[in-house]
Design an enzyme around this catalytic site. Structure first.
Site, mmCIF file in Angstrom:
data_model
loop_
_atom_site.group_PDB
_atom_site.id
_atom_site.type_symbol
_atom_site.label_atom_id
_atom_site.label_comp_id
_atom_site.label_asym_id
_atom_site.label_seq_id
_atom_site.Cartn_x
_atom_site.Cartn_y
_atom_site.Cartn_z
ATOM 1 N N HIS A 1 0.962 -1.129 -0.197
ATOM 2 C CA HIS A 1 -0.106 0.003 0.013
ATOM 3 C C HIS A 1 0.704 1.268 0.059
ATOM 4 C CE1 HIS A 1 -3.530 2.242 1.931
ATOM 5 N NE2 HIS A 1 -3.162 2.978 1.135
ATOM 6 N N HIS A 53 1.352 4.869 -2.502
ATOM 7 C CA HIS A 53 1.104 5.834 -3.439
ATOM 8 C C HIS A 53 2.356 6.485 -3.769
ATOM 9 C CE1 HIS A 53 -3.323 5.807 -2.334
ATOM 10 N NE2 HIS A 53 -2.829 5.456 -1.264
ATOM 11 N N HIS A 72 -9.332 1.304 -1.309
ATOM 12 C CA HIS A 72 -9.397 2.018 0.054
ATOM 13 C C HIS A 72 -10.935 1.835 0.545
ATOM 14 C CE1 HIS A 72 -5.644 3.430 -1.303
ATOM 15 N NE2 HIS A 72 -5.234 4.224 -0.174
ATOM 16 N N GLU A 96 -11.106 3.484 6.052
ATOM 17 C CA GLU A 96 -9.905 4.275 6.732
ATOM 18 C C GLU A 96 -10.565 5.485 7.674
ATOM 19 O OE1 GLU A 96 -7.952 6.519 3.771
ATOM 20 O OE2 GLU A 96 -6.227 7.123 4.988
ATOM 21 N N ASP A 129 1.730 4.180 2.989
ATOM 22 C CA ASP A 129 0.773 4.746 2.260
ATOM 23 C C ASP A 129 1.695 5.936 1.534
ATOM 24 O OD1 ASP A 129 -1.731 5.611 1.675
ATOM 25 O OD2 ASP A 129 -2.274 6.266 3.794
ATOM 26 N N ASP A 130 1.842 6.970 2.226
ATOM 27 C CA ASP A 130 2.294 8.441 1.847
ATOM 28 C C ASP A 130 3.533 8.786 2.449
ATOM 29 O OD1 ASP A 130 0.072 8.960 -0.402
ATOM 30 O OD2 ASP A 130 -0.928 8.599 1.493
HETATM 31 N N1 ADE Z 1 -4.491 9.077 -1.595
HETATM 32 C C1 ADE Z 1 -3.122 9.101 -1.532
HETATM 33 N N2 ADE Z 1 -3.160 8.610 0.226
HETATM 34 C C2 ADE Z 1 -4.471 8.192 0.344
HETATM 35 C C3 ADE Z 1 -5.114 7.731 1.491
HETATM 36 N N3 ADE Z 1 -4.587 7.517 2.695
HETATM 37 N N4 ADE Z 1 -6.590 7.286 1.628
HETATM 38 C C4 ADE Z 1 -7.125 7.837 0.647
HETATM 39 N N5 ADE Z 1 -6.543 8.094 -0.580
HETATM 40 C C5 ADE Z 1 -5.116 8.390 -0.684
HETATM 41 ZN ZN ZN Z 2 -3.468 4.908 0.571
#
Ligand code: ADE
Ligand code: ZN
Length: 331
Positions: free
Chosen positions: A7, A9, A187, A190, A268-269
């Site tokens: 996971h 991005h 997703h 969350e 994630d990011d």
């Molecule tokens: N795009 C990038 N990170 C995300 C996240 N945590 N949830 C939803 N969309 C995303």
């Molecule tokens: Zn994500």
């Protein structure tokens, strides 16, 4: 310990230093005077406040070289984290809506992924993600643009603002994706409710749920997730930065692992949330008192839930077992 990341991005790996360098290279104005000022803005109160900054930051990505540099920087980092396989999302609509051609985005990312495979044997899958704050029709349009590149795309995902954009909005689009014979993920759970997890499973027929932490609010769903061993790609530091949970000590990762859910650790990011996959492992080990056995289980799950072949999974799991047995002997 070898591990995968499932996971991630790629746009979320844009470090402030690279964002400034690309802004300069491409003559794009950033509304921040310095890297420190930009970093100081990474103080999010929910998913949307992060997404606003994330989409604004992506504006510096214009050329194939930019997408290559972005992806290569991520791959170098995770290679040093002993990630041997990664399954990454890219959000083409974030770029095509700014006039960047699909081919530019795809080819830059693809070249870096191919080089990592050739240089280090670091394998990957590329997941094209639809932005759920846009319409289903816009999803069909970007899918049309992706068709010439499907040989290099391994699956489809659904991300962006969750609340108010339920899986049901994309039922027809995901039917079309299923017909292309590529696996789908979404997703769900969350910020959105557990019902979105159920709908992603039943309406979109996804193979994995990204995040899924709010599944804990529905006992029936939990039983189903354990029985089916549906992977939930959990992102602990992300959940804390986006205020899904008040602190890492209150994160349910360990509880989910103990319930027998198919969970693993992802970043994630990472450029926005304070760390890459090993940073997530370290922070969780401290905050949640993870045992060595827990860490081994998380690494094992990352392979089991991946889209590697069964033979490659078996090879990697045997390697983990070997490392684990040797570790126990040295005590
Ligand atoms: N795009 C990038 N990170 C995300 C996240 N945590 N949830 C939803 N969309 C995303
Ligand atoms: Zn994500």
């Amino acid at each position: 310990m070898p591990k995968t990341e499932l996971h991630l991005h790629i746009e979320g790996t844009l470090e402030p230093e690279l964002m400034f360098a690309l802004a300069q290279r491409n003559h794009v104005n950033l509304p921040y005077a310095s890297i420190d000022e930009l970093r100081a803005a990474y103080d999010f109160h929910n998913l949307q406040s992060f997404l606003d900054l994330y989409y604004a930051g992506a504006a510096v990505l214009l050329t194939e070289q930019d997408f290559y540099d972005l992806t290569w920087a991520y791959l170098q980092k995770v290679h040093s984290n002993h990630v041997v396989h990664t399954e990454i999302f890219f959000d083409p609509q974030t770029h095509t809506l700014r006039g960047v051609p699909f081919a530019t985005v795809y080819q830059g990312i693809r070249q870096a992924l191919d080089e990592a495979q050739a240089q280090w044997g670091l394998s990957s899958r590329l997941i094209m993600s639809f932005l759920r704050h846009l319409t289903e029709q816009e999803g069909f349009e970007i899918l049309e643009q992706a068709l010439p590149f499907l040989h290099g795309i391994d699956g489809f995902g659904l991300d962006s603002s969750e609340k108010g954009h339920p899986p049901a909005k994309f039922e027809q689009l995901f039917k079309r994706c299923q017909a292309l014979n590529l696996p789908c993920v979404a997703h769900a759970g969350e910020e959105g409710p557990a019902e979105y997890v159920l709908d992603a499973l039943h309406l979109l027929k996804v193979k994995r749920i990204d995040h899924g932490v709010r599944s804990l609010e529905n006992d029936q769903l939990l039983k189903q997730l354990v029985a089916d061993q549906t992977p939930l790609t959990v992102c602990p530091l992300s959940n804390i930065r986006l205020k899904v949970f008040p602190s890492l000590k209150q994160h349910p990762l360990k509880q989910m692992l103990d319930m027998g859910l198919m969970v693993m650790i992802n970043s994630d990011d990472p450029a926005y949330f304070g760390g890459y996959v090993n940073d997530n492992f370290k922070a969780c080990t401290t905050a949640l008192n993870l045992s060595d056995q827990d860490i081994v289980q998380l690494a094992r799950n990352s392979f089991i839930a991946s889209w590697l072949s069964d033979a490659e999974k078996a090879r990697q799991l045997a390697k983990i077992d070997q490392i684990w047995q040797a570790w126990k002997l040295t005590g």
